[in-house]
Design an enzyme around this catalytic site. Structure first.
Site, PDB file in Angstrom:
ATOM      1  CG  HIS A  87      18.798 101.144  60.920  1.00  0.00           C
ATOM      2  ND1 HIS A  87      18.106 100.353  60.025  1.00  0.00           N
ATOM      3  CD2 HIS A  87      19.316 100.291  61.843  1.00  0.00           C
ATOM      4  CE1 HIS A  87      18.208  99.086  60.394  1.00  0.00           C
ATOM      5  NE2 HIS A  87      18.933  99.013  61.481  1.00  0.00           N
TER       6      HIS A  87
ATOM      7  CD  GLN B  76      17.536  91.353  63.407  1.00  0.00           C
ATOM      8  OE1 GLN B  76      17.546  91.313  62.187  1.00  0.00           O
ATOM      9  NE2 GLN B  76      17.942  92.402  64.080  1.00  0.00           N
TER      10      GLN B  76
ATOM     11  CD  GLU C 264      21.685  95.243  59.520  1.00  0.00           C
ATOM     12  OE1 GLU C 264      22.823  95.139  60.027  1.00  0.00           O
ATOM     13  OE2 GLU C 264      20.636  95.248  60.190  1.00  0.00           O
TER      14      GLU C 264
ATOM     15  CE  LYS D 231      21.579  91.921  62.575  1.00  0.00           C
ATOM     16  NZ  LYS D 231      21.587  93.050  61.669  1.00  0.00           N
TER      17      LYS D 231
HETATM   18 MN    MN Z   1      24.530  95.557  61.251  1.00  0.00          MN
END
Ligand code: MN
Length: 424
Positions: free
Chosen positions: A142, A249, A208, A262
């Site tokens: 990732h 973000q 996510e 987030k």
């Molecule tokens: Mn995360």
């Protein structure tokens, strides 16, 4: 380590459907309520919930270090505050009571009526009162993918990444239970790089794919938890969807990292699968090179083989599985995360939540976010209903599932599922 309740030969007198996530070897903990019962502690077996408050009142939990109030509680924190040894004994006792060779509970039909509740009659509640929430960034795949997309493909990993289990402090107030819908967040975005930012609903809403672990009380402020001790401070794990607004973000994250992109929501599954139940599924962590600093070294198997998948369910009910990954791919394991978190003397408390970070596998169909699966919107995903997705659309439901499987035993997490409603 041998834990009695993990014996693969155990069978319960409670009927457990084939392929259920919840055989007698699992026995995850949660908080449930019914039309008649206020929130209380339950343990899942097959398609039933075992009422631990009633089990205690009827005398089946004697000689264990628990009181009635530990089970008659809005959250699992009371129970978890008794620590690893106590909760392990509790799970072993429940396993015995549900074992097909044990008569005590099985033959007491009057008690059973009060103790076993069908899953369609219960409503699950938030299992833990989360004090602090930390999110790591521990998948090499990732971190590499994100680095390639947003920075320099030749130097995708930042210099600290192979030395530090990178993480940040998240927000506990917006951690929600599976089943609760979220609204598309609004914020500052900058769709035209050469123009000023605008205030608008997020256009690049993402999930996510993560797991998270939940802690027991740690050590006092100033002390550290070693990798060797770490498992004694972890109660169990949940599936975790760490919702992310990629366009918010991109604009906000320099220099201090994620903030409003987030903290609008993160969803967890309802049943906490104990670390004890996952013990048989331990595997080796991927090799770490360069050699880590001494406080991050560990011995033995510290990773877990947990199959994970993500599906999108649009309003037409035609589901598409868009990713299959595995928790075992993570570069940093939970013991290293907890050791790093506390190495400076930071204290963790009962009910803290630690996110793994997005769990991406090595192949394009095993990535743990839309950002990677559709490669920043350049490779839209084909859905089974003929539509395409670059990011998550309004009225999509994102569903994550996970299970471990070995020796004919399947230990699952159920699912974490959340629908995205239009911006308010
Ligand atoms: Mn995360």
């Amino acid at each position: 380590m041998s834990i009695a309740a993990n014996n693969p030969n155990l069978k319960s007198w409670v009927e457990v459907p084939a392929n259920s996530d919840f055989p007698i070897q699992n026995l995850p903990f949660g908080i449930f309520k019914t039309n008649q019962l206020k929130p209380r502690v339950g343990v899942r077996i097959g398609n039933f919930v075992l009422d631990l408050k009633a089990l205690f009142v009827l005398g089946y939990l004697e000689n264990l270090p628990f009181e009635g109030s530990d089970f008659d509680c809005n959250y699992l924190n009371c129970l978890m505050s008794k620590g690893k040894k106590a909760t392990r004994e509790l799970r072993n006792r429940i396993s015995k009571l549900l074992d097909e060779n044990q008569q005590d509970l099985q033959k007491n039909l009057h008690h059973l009526e009060q103790l076993l509740i069908s899953i369609d009659q219960v409503e699950m509640c938030m299992p833990v009162q989360i004090g602090d929430y930390t999110d790591f960034y521990s998948s090499r795949e990732h971190a590499t993918n994100v680095g390639m997309m947003f920075r320099d493909p030749a130097n995708a990993l930042l210099p600290n990444w192979l030395w530090i289990p990178v993480g940040y402090h998240g927000r506990a107030s917006s951690v929600i239970l599976s089943g609760e819908a979220i609204h598309r967040p609004k914020g500052q975005i900058k769709p035209d790089p050469s123009a000023d930012p605008i205030f608008a609903p997020c256009r690049n809403l993402d999930f996510e794919l993560e797991t998270a672990f939940i802690t027991f009380d740690g050590k006092p402020l100033g002390d550290s938890i070693s990798t060797e001790e770490a498992e004694d401070f972890i109660f169990g794990m949940v599936l975790f969807n760490d919702w992310s607004a990629r366009d918010i973000q991109t604009w906000e994250y320099v220099p201090l990292g994620p903030f409003l992109a987030k903290n609008f929501a993160s969803s967890i599954s309802a049943w906490i699968v104990t670390l004890d139940a996952l013990e048989p599924f331990k595997v080796a962590t991927p090799a770490q090179e360069p050699e880590v600093l001494s406080y991050l070294k560990y011995e033995g198997l510290k990773s877990y083989d947990i199959n994970l998948e993500v599906a999108i369910l649009p309003e037409n009910n035609v589901e598409t599985v868009i990713s299959r990954s595995n928790f075992k791919y993570m570069y940093w394991n939970m013991a290293q995360q907890l050791a790093h978190h506390t190495v400076n003397g930071c204290n963790v408390r009962c009910g803290d939540l630690m996110g793994s970070g997005t769990i991406s596998g090595p192949t394009e169909d095993s990535y743990g976010s839309m950002l990677e699966l559709a490669w920043k919107g350049t490779k839209p995903l084909k859905m089974n209903d003929g539509s395409e997705r670059k990011f998550i659309q309004d009225n999509d439901t994102v569903i994550m599932r996970g299970f471990s499987s070995k020796d004919g035993v399947r230990i699952g997490f159920g699912e974490v599922s959340s629908k995205v409603l239009p911006a308010k």
